[in-house]
Design a protein around this motif. Sequence first.
Motif, PDB file in Angstrom:
ATOM      1  N   MET A 124       0.846  -1.195   0.000  1.00  0.00           N
ATOM      2  CA  MET A 124       0.000   0.000   0.000  1.00  0.00           C
ATOM      3  C   MET A 124       0.876   1.239   0.000  1.00  0.00           C
ATOM      4  O   MET A 124       1.962   1.245   0.576  1.00  0.00           O
ATOM      5  CB  MET A 124      -0.866   0.031   1.261  1.00  0.00           C
TER       6      MET A 124
ATOM      7  N   GLU B 257      -2.406   5.108   1.628  1.00  0.00           N
ATOM      8  CA  GLU B 257      -3.262   3.946   1.899  1.00  0.00           C
ATOM      9  C   GLU B 257      -2.940   3.328   3.255  1.00  0.00           C
ATOM     10  O   GLU B 257      -3.826   2.875   3.970  1.00  0.00           O
ATOM     11  CB  GLU B 257      -3.082   2.892   0.801  1.00  0.00           C
TER      12      GLU B 257
ATOM     13  N   ARG C  55     -10.293   3.079   7.141  1.00  0.00           N
ATOM     14  CA  ARG C  55     -11.034   2.202   6.236  1.00  0.00           C
ATOM     15  C   ARG C  55     -11.715   1.079   7.017  1.00  0.00           C
ATOM     16  O   ARG C  55     -12.882   0.784   6.790  1.00  0.00           O
ATOM     17  CB  ARG C  55     -10.060   1.625   5.215  1.00  0.00           C
TER      18      ARG C  55
ATOM     19  N   LYS D 239     -15.047   8.021   2.102  1.00  0.00           N
ATOM     20  CA  LYS D 239     -13.818   8.333   1.375  1.00  0.00           C
ATOM     21  C   LYS D 239     -13.374   9.776   1.606  1.00  0.00           C
ATOM     22  O   LYS D 239     -12.208  10.053   1.852  1.00  0.00           O
ATOM     23  CB  LYS D 239     -14.043   8.062  -0.119  1.00  0.00           C
TER      24      LYS D 239
ATOM     25  N   GLU E 254      -9.908  10.908   3.340  1.00  0.00           N
ATOM     26  CA  GLU E 254      -8.861  11.677   2.672  1.00  0.00           C
ATOM     27  C   GLU E 254      -8.449  12.886   3.484  1.00  0.00           C
ATOM     28  O   GLU E 254      -7.272  13.232   3.576  1.00  0.00           O
ATOM     29  CB  GLU E 254      -9.329  12.101   1.268  1.00  0.00           C
TER      30      GLU E 254
ATOM     31  N   ARG F 275      -7.339  -7.771   3.125  1.00  0.00           N
ATOM     32  CA  ARG F 275      -6.660  -6.540   2.743  1.00  0.00           C
ATOM     33  C   ARG F 275      -5.144  -6.608   2.907  1.00  0.00           C
ATOM     34  O   ARG F 275      -4.421  -5.823   2.298  1.00  0.00           O
ATOM     35  CB  ARG F 275      -7.172  -5.358   3.579  1.00  0.00           C
TER      36      ARG F 275
END
Lengths: 360, 278
Positions: A89, A93, A100, A106, A110, B190
């Motif tokens: 990532m 990320e 997450r 989202k 951010e 993930r």
Amino acid sequence: MTLELHGLAKSYGSFVAVEGADLMVGRGTFLTLLGPSGSGKTTILSMIAGFTEPTSGQIFLDGKDITSEPPEKRQFGMVFQGYALFPHMSVAENVAFPLRVRGMSKAEREEKVRGALDLVQLSRFADRLPKQLSGGQQQRVALARALVFEPALLLLDEPLSALDKKLRAELQEELRALHRRIGRTFINVTHDQEEAMSLSDSVAILNHGRIIQLGAPEALYEQPRTRFVADFLGKSNFLPGTVRELGQGTLGVQVGALRIRQEPGAAKVSLGAPVLLSLRPEKIRVLGDADTADNVLEARVTSWSYLGAGFSIIAETAVGPLRLAMPAWHAPFHPAEGAAIRLGWSAEAATIVEDDDAGA
Amino acid sequence: MQARNAGWWALLMPAFLLLTVFYIAPILQVLSISFTEPELGFGNYERILTNRSVQRTLSTTGRIAGITTVLALVLGYAIAYSVTMASERARRWWILCVLVPLWISVLVRAFAWVTLLRRQGLINEALIGMGTIQEPLELVWNEFGIIVGMVHYMVPYAVLPMLSAMRDIDPRLMTAARGMGASRWTVFSRVFFPLSLPGVLAAAVLTFILSLGFYVTPAILGGGKTLMVAEWISVQILDLIRWGFGTMMATVLIVTILVTLGVFSRIVNMRRLFGGGH
């Protein structure tokens, strides 16, 4: 946020990793668990984080027992040894990961990621992969990732151990500034006593699975409770003796042929009891001809080294070799092997410590 | 620098010559027959477009190799995951269990499956005995039988590259993810799974390529009714003496394998696949 450990213990079979740890960590404190490897400090941190289940004892968060809660329920931030950044990532990320898994939208994600990266001055590197960053930068990503969901408690497992000395000093300052700025509780684990002293409000010194002493760095350095603490935090000379005089405010301690004047401090002593004195090297002065001190001792230099700011000298005396530190600036003499000198220290310079046989 | 490199190449020469003279050259010679017999030209290759038997063999082979690969990957992934998560002691036993089948002759294993799967075999007898079915199931001498035998053969080949990729994953990453609030499933989907993907791809290439050219297992468990490429070639050359036709298929097989390798080598590190250093 108050974290309390009550008699927290962990053993693996017959090996006792942690032996009944009691601790209370108040809001906004920077606490460091300091000890040599195998002292149980990482086990305590792991139990606080929820990765290791204690054999006995409890952990309370704001009065609520969280001992049996799984790590993901505890909502603590953690910086892992070696950082544990996800290699597949990007930096952004990685930092977004805790958000997450909390199902944050989202847009919100951010914004938080940007804020966290700003906090550690890494906004420019958001799209890089961890392996494209330097060690110090990786460390800051790990920090941003641990702080992004605004945990009440941040756990740091040897956060600076992988960095070289200069970078470590730099990041120590950053970490300290960050702690002041965001006012959260940090619990740090390290074996580096300098790091512990420079970062923490409070240090718990551990050895063989037990918390030996807890206090502010200065208190620990000036008033070590045991030989181990005195030896582990900085350097010290140890003089074993016997109490021969109980005077007003000072004791007379017989060390070999020498009668030492010593303030009792917090120690309870009785006539004829054996005591151990811990005497820091920088508290021994090299006396000029006219100088006097509470304790004066003839000595002969056996070895010395120049360290820039000062000299480190080992001198043979009637009570055995003594290590002393002498500032190089305006030094009263220039060290030479075999030079005869007079050493002196005041009655409050040394501390009476418990002999927990740390040398062994 | 150049002189030094030349020295190393000189050391490789004997092996290179041996390989060229006794392996590559004969293969090329045999393959060239596909252009020369029965007459010069691409006649044999035209039959890929016109001959039903060729087309059926190719599609059967592709289908069986594909299904085998998918099944071997699924089973192999589960095994590799268990081995990775097992304790050091248990891990050694697991790996032994994975490797043992590799040491048993493929012939023995194929016949073992026949005795298990045939109409009077253990499985059919047991199912009839329990009253689950009345008539024995057609478990062997068809595609099903071939796939059972091939999956069984391929699982260790699927496990090993995946195991190697999984063991390269730092276990602290999973701990870290848990600490950041991820559930077990999220940690897997993930973090663990994406990091194990290179191993999965490597395993896929390996099992797919091996499956394409499989001979013994399909020949025995297919009972001559379901033909895969390798058996089809052998029938053309040994039974029907149609060298040109048979070697055409061999060329197709080799080209397919090389293309597959070429495509995947752009994605996967081939050195990992073939056990080289990282």
